[in-house]
Motif scaffolding. Structure first.
Motif, short mmCIF file in Angstrom:
data_model
loop_
_atom_site.label_atom_id
_atom_site.label_comp_id
_atom_site.label_asym_id
_atom_site.label_seq_id
_atom_site.Cartn_x
_atom_site.Cartn_y
_atom_site.Cartn_z
N TYR A 176 0.84 -1.20 0.00
CA TYR A 176 0.00 0.00 0.00
C TYR A 176 0.87 1.25 0.00
O TYR A 176 0.64 2.19 -0.77
CB TYR A 176 -0.92 -0.01 1.21
CG TYR A 176 -1.62 1.30 1.47
CD1 TYR A 176 -2.58 1.77 0.58
CD2 TYR A 176 -1.30 2.09 2.57
CE1 TYR A 176 -3.21 2.99 0.80
CE2 TYR A 176 -1.92 3.30 2.79
CZ TYR A 176 -2.88 3.74 1.91
OH TYR A 176 -3.49 4.95 2.12
N TRP B 188 -2.84 5.80 -14.10
CA TRP B 188 -3.23 6.63 -12.96
C TRP B 188 -4.62 6.26 -12.45
O TRP B 188 -4.85 6.07 -11.26
CB TRP B 188 -3.17 8.09 -13.41
CG TRP B 188 -3.32 9.10 -12.33
CD1 TRP B 188 -2.37 9.45 -11.41
CD2 TRP B 188 -4.46 9.89 -12.06
NE1 TRP B 188 -2.87 10.42 -10.60
CE2 TRP B 188 -4.15 10.71 -10.96
CE3 TRP B 188 -5.73 10.00 -12.64
CZ2 TRP B 188 -5.03 11.64 -10.44
CZ3 TRP B 188 -6.62 10.91 -12.12
CH2 TRP B 188 -6.28 11.72 -11.03
N HIS C 260 -8.83 3.40 -3.86
CA HIS C 260 -10.19 3.54 -3.34
C HIS C 260 -10.72 2.24 -2.79
O HIS C 260 -11.36 2.21 -1.75
CB HIS C 260 -11.12 4.05 -4.43
CG HIS C 260 -11.06 5.53 -4.57
ND1 HIS C 260 -10.36 6.15 -5.56
CD2 HIS C 260 -11.56 6.52 -3.81
CE1 HIS C 260 -10.45 7.44 -5.42
NE2 HIS C 260 -11.17 7.71 -4.35
N GLY D 265 -23.16 8.99 -5.24
CA GLY D 265 -21.96 9.41 -4.54
C GLY D 265 -21.18 8.24 -3.97
O GLY D 265 -20.24 8.44 -3.21
N THR E 207 -18.04 12.55 -8.14
CA THR E 207 -17.04 13.19 -7.29
C THR E 207 -17.65 14.40 -6.60
O THR E 207 -17.42 14.62 -5.40
CB THR E 207 -15.82 13.59 -8.12
OG1 THR E 207 -15.47 12.51 -8.97
CG2 THR E 207 -14.63 13.90 -7.24
N CYS F 56 -19.95 13.22 -3.91
CA CYS F 56 -19.12 12.67 -2.85
C CYS F 56 -18.56 13.81 -2.00
O CYS F 56 -18.61 13.77 -0.77
CB CYS F 56 -18.01 11.87 -3.51
SG CYS F 56 -16.90 11.09 -2.38
N ARG G 281 -6.98 15.83 6.02
CA ARG G 281 -8.39 15.89 5.67
C ARG G 281 -8.65 16.87 4.54
O ARG G 281 -9.48 16.65 3.67
CB ARG G 281 -9.25 16.24 6.89
CG ARG G 281 -8.92 15.53 8.17
CD ARG G 281 -9.38 14.06 8.23
NE ARG G 281 -8.99 13.23 7.10
CZ ARG G 281 -9.82 12.43 6.47
NH1 ARG G 281 -11.09 12.40 6.79
NH2 ARG G 281 -9.41 11.66 5.51
N HIS H 206 -10.15 15.78 -4.62
CA HIS H 206 -11.41 15.53 -5.30
C HIS H 206 -11.97 16.79 -5.96
O HIS H 206 -12.52 16.71 -7.06
CB HIS H 206 -12.39 14.85 -4.34
CG HIS H 206 -11.90 13.48 -3.96
ND1 HIS H 206 -10.89 13.28 -3.05
CD2 HIS H 206 -12.23 12.25 -4.42
CE1 HIS H 206 -10.63 11.99 -2.94
NE2 HIS H 206 -11.44 11.33 -3.77
N ARG I 147 -5.67 5.31 8.89
CA ARG I 147 -5.13 4.45 7.83
C ARG I 147 -3.66 4.07 7.90
O ARG I 147 -3.14 3.50 6.98
CB ARG I 147 -5.40 5.08 6.48
CG ARG I 147 -6.59 4.42 5.82
CD ARG I 147 -6.62 4.53 4.36
NE ARG I 147 -6.35 5.86 3.83
CZ ARG I 147 -7.15 6.89 3.98
NH1 ARG I 147 -8.26 6.78 4.67
NH2 ARG I 147 -6.84 8.04 3.45
C1 HEM Z 1 -10.30 10.56 -10.80
C2 HEM Z 1 -10.96 10.56 -9.71
C3 HEM Z 1 -10.41 10.36 -8.32
C4 HEM Z 1 -9.13 10.35 -7.86
C5 HEM Z 1 -7.84 10.54 -8.65
C6 HEM Z 1 -9.17 10.11 -6.46
C7 HEM Z 1 -8.05 10.03 -5.66
C8 HEM Z 1 -8.10 9.67 -4.34
C9 HEM Z 1 -6.98 9.38 -3.54
C10 HEM Z 1 -5.54 9.39 -4.05
C11 HEM Z 1 -7.41 9.07 -2.31
C12 HEM Z 1 -6.55 8.72 -1.12
C13 HEM Z 1 -6.48 7.26 -0.96
C14 HEM Z 1 -5.71 6.88 0.26
O1 HEM Z 1 -5.65 7.66 1.20
O2 HEM Z 1 -5.16 5.78 0.25
C15 HEM Z 1 -8.81 9.19 -2.29
C16 HEM Z 1 -9.61 8.98 -1.20
C17 HEM Z 1 -10.99 9.01 -1.22
N1 HEM Z 1 -11.78 9.16 -2.36
FE1 HEM Z 1 -11.16 9.56 -4.18
N2 HEM Z 1 -10.47 9.99 -6.08
C18 HEM Z 1 -11.26 10.13 -7.19
C19 HEM Z 1 -12.61 10.06 -7.25
C20 HEM Z 1 -13.43 9.82 -6.16
C21 HEM Z 1 -14.84 9.74 -6.23
C22 HEM Z 1 -15.66 9.89 -7.49
C23 HEM Z 1 -15.28 9.53 -4.97
C24 HEM Z 1 -16.73 9.41 -4.58
C25 HEM Z 1 -17.24 8.39 -4.12
C26 HEM Z 1 -14.14 9.44 -4.12
C27 HEM Z 1 -14.17 9.23 -2.75
C28 HEM Z 1 -13.07 9.14 -1.94
C29 HEM Z 1 -13.13 8.98 -0.52
C30 HEM Z 1 -14.38 8.92 0.33
C31 HEM Z 1 -11.81 8.90 -0.07
C32 HEM Z 1 -11.34 8.72 1.36
C33 HEM Z 1 -10.91 10.03 1.93
C34 HEM Z 1 -10.44 9.88 3.33
O3 HEM Z 1 -11.24 9.57 4.18
O4 HEM Z 1 -9.24 10.07 3.51
N3 HEM Z 1 -13.03 9.62 -4.87
N4 HEM Z 1 -9.23 9.54 -3.57
#
Ligand code: HEM
Lengths: 392, 646
Positions: free
Chosen positions: A299, A341, A349, B6, B74, B77, B154, B161, B623
């Protein structure tokens, strides 16, 4: 990354935990003095050869190396050894390319091609040592594996620096940083992957995983050798106009940090699957860390890779905006970078939302390597586009 | 509904779907001429692929739909998570009590002689000095110190996003989707004909003030343009510009190895009374009033070429001139040949393979590429060099020929005379076509041949003349193989060999005589024929033997040129770029925050115990629990040490 420093040197009291991130020791001051001295030397002598952007890149690289060298003393030792070897080769070349065939030390050791051959040999040897250690439990063999990997990385990095110098010896206008074609980036890949692995090895004490990681480096070495002997790819070629840009100097290394991390993650995934579950591991592989630990490092490797790959892709896009007239052209190489990417974004995710761990994620990380490999090699081999350099 | 839109599952599905769709776009070459697709897939599949938008996938409606969905998910979300995240940054959870802390994975218990109030103060101070922010709350006897660090983590979620949404929207502003929509509505129609800008109808023109486009245009040196072209589907649209761009000069600089080192254009922008001069190059574009002008490609801007056409079957020489990309129809004995001028090159630098020359690279000088097309459409391609090239110490004018692109060129080596011209070769060739003259020459020269060389004792002088002439004709029509064919297959081997060697001798005699005569014509002293002249003849004979395979009854000799280059420019206006770049910045920041600024919480519950107190510590990191355990251990050990035990 404060925890990193703290785990390595347990602080005596709370001040040690809280105070400055690094309590600099005299050797650290020496290190910075050397680094800044080198920087000053370059500034005084080659001020006019670098443009503004190149100065920014050079300054930032100096700071980054200084920081990394302070936090990680083995890395500092590597940099110093490489610097000495590279300077020695400059001395031996004495501004004449033909010395490569005349002076013993160059011919068999320090000419870029010889250094790369040494690197190849050492990495393959390291792979064997690591695997021997894994199968027999010999701590000595594992330590030898680590030593060989460090040495291989040193020779590879030296080879790249010497090649950089050689390109200027061919003719000043031919001179360029050696990250401009497949041959050069394969060396870069081997070196970067090895260094990132060594970092994880020290941090998480995972020598048992060395063989698996070195396997992917050895595969790259195999390709490199084929590419050298079958295609003569080691010849230094001049830069096509599209590549004459400071962007290349940061875009390519950033990309390869990403590729290196993804490769490590895939090999950890392989180790994860090969090991069998914690209760009854495969007999030969019982010395591998438990699955949860492999998974955790996997991870981390993907997270680091994703961060750098994001930077690299963005740099590529900014470069494209300057060279091709648009920040995004859906060129096959660009598109495959996006695919890589998106793939890792999806992986991350799944990992956080479902806390998916286990064989499926390990398998996905391995598949990720193939996706990455296609972006890195396949596109050049099978698809044509604006990235038409570096063809096979 | 909002829940589904979402959801992370949908998000991951969309990410993977987008990746897969992009794969198709890289495997199937995009935006090729439709003709190519029909050839490749056949009309049936072509129809389906076209309907699916596979030829321009990235602006096809379903691809845009996936992207739109991704942006929507996104956004939703973000909309759902942001308030929670912001709220959680304010919640120190100072209501945590001992039991809750003990239930956490990382916790520890300490006793100290320090009294309750002082212990609370010291702990809060320690936490703060570790970089945490703290809240303290009393619950009767006991006190909870809650601490939190790494709010940036955070924000990392918000940044990444938001960045995805911003980048997609910015990219949409600069895409050609709006153009697609307008073509579907019918208010815009791509032009497919190659006609001058002035004749292009308005429905294929974009407004001057169009705020977003990516157009290209090729300008010959010395010329100017006020319009550029936007590719759309199988055609193009005209994008008028509010200023003129003039190309003063285009330059290609080369490495010693001949590979291009730089492409540069000297441009002049004339905008009303304002005049801007700037040189652009690859990687060094020009920005003017939100328009960016890039060096994209280069080509021939219509170089004017002068050449002579040497008729290979008579003495005729035609003078012509033609522009690159121009063509010319030639009539040769009732057969029409169309000469299409394809390319002119001023340099041809190759690695040197001649050991006699001490250079790594050699410039073979200017060359032209042209095609010669017959009525039925078949064509040969030719590559002629202007100046002779030294091979093994002799000079030759090279003319390559091939009948398809897959083949390599086969070269005709025409020996050059002392002036470096094909003149001597062609005077020999002309003479060989002049039967009357040849007869006279052979009549005068027979005595040299007859004694001892006779094929048959009864042969007459007249016969020898005829035979020589006939052999020369056969030789010119089909080279040496043609002579071989003349030998009667019924003849036994020995006789055949004798006959062959005799006819070779006669042919050689005939060619020598003609050559000597042609040298005489040129004013040379024929008594002093040198080794070099003999060598010339030998080379000429090789060339003559190959001439029948040349496929074009003329040799094109380039005699002069006026090189006009054109520069291919890309002109773009991208108002979305600033949004995209903003998104990039947020994305990088966000990703590093997410991964490298850990979000951590610490708690301490302090309760009086005798004169001293008892403390329960606990902590968590989102995490990264494995690393955190070690960190927490250190903290608790250090705290243990820094409080005097009782
Ligand atoms: C191209 C689109 C997206 C990219 C590049 C992206 C990128 C990321 C990355 C890099 C993380 C961090 C993962 C980690 O901490 O290991 C993350 C977390 C997250 N993403 Fe996305 N994301 C995208 C789209 C979305 C969408 C559409 C949703 C909606 C459901 C979403 C929901 C979340 C949530 C809920 C987290 C956890 C955040 C947290 O609690 O730290 N993401 N995303």
């Amino acid at each position: 990354m404060r925890t990193d420093v703290m785990t390595s040197e347990a602080p005596a009291d709370l001040a040690g935990l809280t105070g400055k991130r690094f309590s600099l020791r005299p050797v650290d001051y020496l290190w910075w003095a050397l680094l800044l001295g080198g920087f000053g030397f370059v500034y005084l002598n080659y001020r006019h050869n670098l443009n503004g952007y190149e100065w920014i890149i050079f300054s930032c690289s100096t700071l980054a190396l200084g920081y990394a060298g302070t936090a990680w003393t083995e890395f500092r030792r590597l940099l110093l050894i490489v610097a000495v070897l590279a300077l020695l080769s400059i001395q031996l070349y004495d501004a004449t390319l033909a010395r490569a065939g005349e002076r013993f030390l160059l011919q068999y050791f320090l000419a870029s091609q010889s250094a790369v051959m040494w690197m190849s040999f050492l990495f393959v040897l390291a792979t064997l040592s690591y695997f021997f250690a894994l199968f027999t439990g010999s701590a000595f063999s594992a330590a030898v594996g680590t030593g060989l990997t460090w040495t291989g990385a040193a020779m590879g990095l030296t080879g790249l620096l010497v090649r950089w110098h050689e390109s200027y010896l061919i003719s000043p206008e031919m001179g360029h940083i050696p990250v401009s074609n497949l041959y050069e980036v394969f060396i870069l890949f081997c070196v970067i992957t090895a260094i990132i692995y060594l970092y994880y090895e020290r941090r998480y004490r995972i020598r048992a995983l060395g063989g698996f990681v070195l396997l992917v480096i050895s595969a790259a070495v195999g390709f490199l050798l084929w590419y050298t002997f079958d295609r003569g790819a080691h010849e230094i070629q001049p830069l096509v106009p599209a590549l004459q840009s400071y962007w290349m100097k940061i875009h390519v290394p950033a990309n390869f940090i990403g590729y290196g991390c993804f490769s490590i993650a895939a090999m950890l995934g392989l180790a994860y699957l090969a090991r069998g579950d914690d209760a009854n591991p495969r007999p030969l592989l019982a010395r591998l860390p438990v699955r949860a630990e492999i998974d955790d490092i996997m991870y981390k490797a993907i997270a680091l890779g994703f961060a750098f790959f994001t930077v690299a892709t963005i740099l590529g896009s900014l470069w494209a905006a300057e060279a091709w007239g648009g920040y995004w052209s859906w060129d096959p190489k660009e598109t495959w970078a996006l695919i890589v990417w998106l793939n890792y974004a999806a992986w991350l995710h799944m990992r956080i939302s479902r806390n998916w761990q286990g064989p499926a994620m390990a398998a996905w990380a391995i598949i990720g390597l193939f996706v990455t490999l296609f972006a890195f090699l396949g596109v050049n081999m099978f698809l044509s586009g604006l990235h038409s350099y570096g063809e096979l | 509904m909002l829940g589904f839109l979402g959801s992370m599952n949908l998000a991951v599905t969309l990410l993977v779907a987008l990746a897969l769709a992009s794969v198709i776009g890289t495997i199937l070459k995009q935006n090729e001429p439709y003709q190519n697709y029909i050839v490749k897939f056949g009309p049936f599949w072509h129809g389906i692929f076209e309907k699916l938008g596979l030829y321009d996938i990235y602006s096809s409606s379903w691809f845009i739909l996936i992207l739109a969905f991704l942006v929507t998910t996104t956004s939703i979300c973000l909309y759902r998570n942001t308030p929670r995240i912001l709220a959680s940054l304010k919640q120190y959870r100072e209501d945590m009590l001992e039991q809750q802390l003990v239930n956490m994975a990382d916790h520890s218990r300490h006793r100290t002689s320090v009294a309750h109030d002082e212990a609370v103060a010291t702990l809060a101070h320690s936490f703060r000095s570790l970089g945490f922010r703290t809240r303290t709350k009393r619950h009767g006897e006991t006190t909870t110190v809650a601490a939190m660090k790494g709010a940036a983590n955070r924000y990392g979620y918000l940044f990444t996003h938001c960045a995805v949404v911003i980048i997609c929207i910015g990219g949409f502003l600069d895409s050609n989707v709006p153009l697609k929509v307008r073509t579907l509505q019918g208010s815009l129609q791509a032009e497919t004909r190659e006609i001058p800008v002035s004749r292009i109808p308005d429905r294929s023109k974009l407004p001057v003030d169009n705020s977003s486009f990516r157009a290209s245009v090729s300008i010959p040196e010395g010329r100017a343009t006020r319009a550029a072209f936007v590719n759309l589907g199988a055609g193009y649209l005209v994008q008028p510009l509010p200023f003129t761009i003039q190309l003063e000069e285009f330059r290609v600089e080369h490495y010693p190895s001949g590979q291009p080192r730089s492409f540069e254009s000297d441009l002049v922008i004339q905008d009303g009374s304002q005049r801007i001069e700037q040189t652009i190059a690859v990687n060094h574009p020009l920005s003017y009033k939100g328009y960016t002008i890039y060096q994209a490609s280069f080509g021939d801007g219509g170089s004017e070429l002068d050449f002579k056409l040497h008729d290979l079957a008579s003495a005729a020489v035609l003078d012509h001139s033609l522009k690159v990309n121009g063509d010319l129809v030639l009539d040769h004995n009732g057969v029409a040949y169309r000469l299409e001028m394809d390319e002119f090159r001023k340099f041809n630098i190759f690695a040197n393979e001649d050991p006699a020359i001490d250079k790594k690279f050699r410039d073979f000088g200017p060359s032209v590429n042209f095609k010669v097309r017959l009525k039925d459409g078949r064509a040969n391609e030719y590559l002629n060099y202007m100046y002779p090239i030294t091979l093994e110490g002799r000079e030759f004018l090279l003319s390559g020929v091939r009948s398809s692109l897959e083949e390599d060129f086969r070269y005709l080596h025409i020996p050059a005379d002392d002036e470096g011209s094909p003149g001597r070769f062609f005077s020999l060739l002309n003479l060989l076509h002049d039967d009357a003259r040849l007869r006279r020459i052979y009549a005068a020269g027979q005595s040299a041949l007859l004694p001892g060389n006779s094929v048959d004792g009864n042969i007459t002088e007249q016969d020898v003349g005829n035979v020589t002439l006939r052999l020369i004709r056969l030789f010119l029509d089909g080279g040496f193989p043609m002579l071989q064919q003349q030998i009667d297959p019924a003849m036994d081997e020995d006789t055949a060999r004798t006959v062959n060697s005799a006819s070779m001798k006669i042919l050689r005699f005939g060619l020598e005589q003609a050559y000597t005569a042609s040298l005489g014509d040129a004013g040379l002293d024929v008594a002093e024929i040198s080794e070099r002249d003999i060598q010339f003849l030998n080379d000429a004979i090789v060339t003559l033997s190959a001439l029948h395979q040349y496929g074009f009854p003329y040799y094109l000799q380039l005699t002069g040129f006026e090189h006009v280059e054109s520069s291919g420019l890309q002109i773009a206006r991208a108002p979305g770029a600033k949004w995209v770049y903003l998104g990039f910045g947020l994305l990088i920041l966000g990703v590093f925050f997410l991964f490298y600024v850990p979000h951590e919480r610490l708690w301490a519950v302090i309760k009086p115990a005798g004169t001293g107190s008892e403390m329960v510590l606990a902590g968590a990191r989102t995490r990264h629990s494995r690393d955190f355990s070690r960190y927490f251990e250190q903290i608790s050990r250090t705290i243990e040490r820094s409080f005097p035990a009782n």
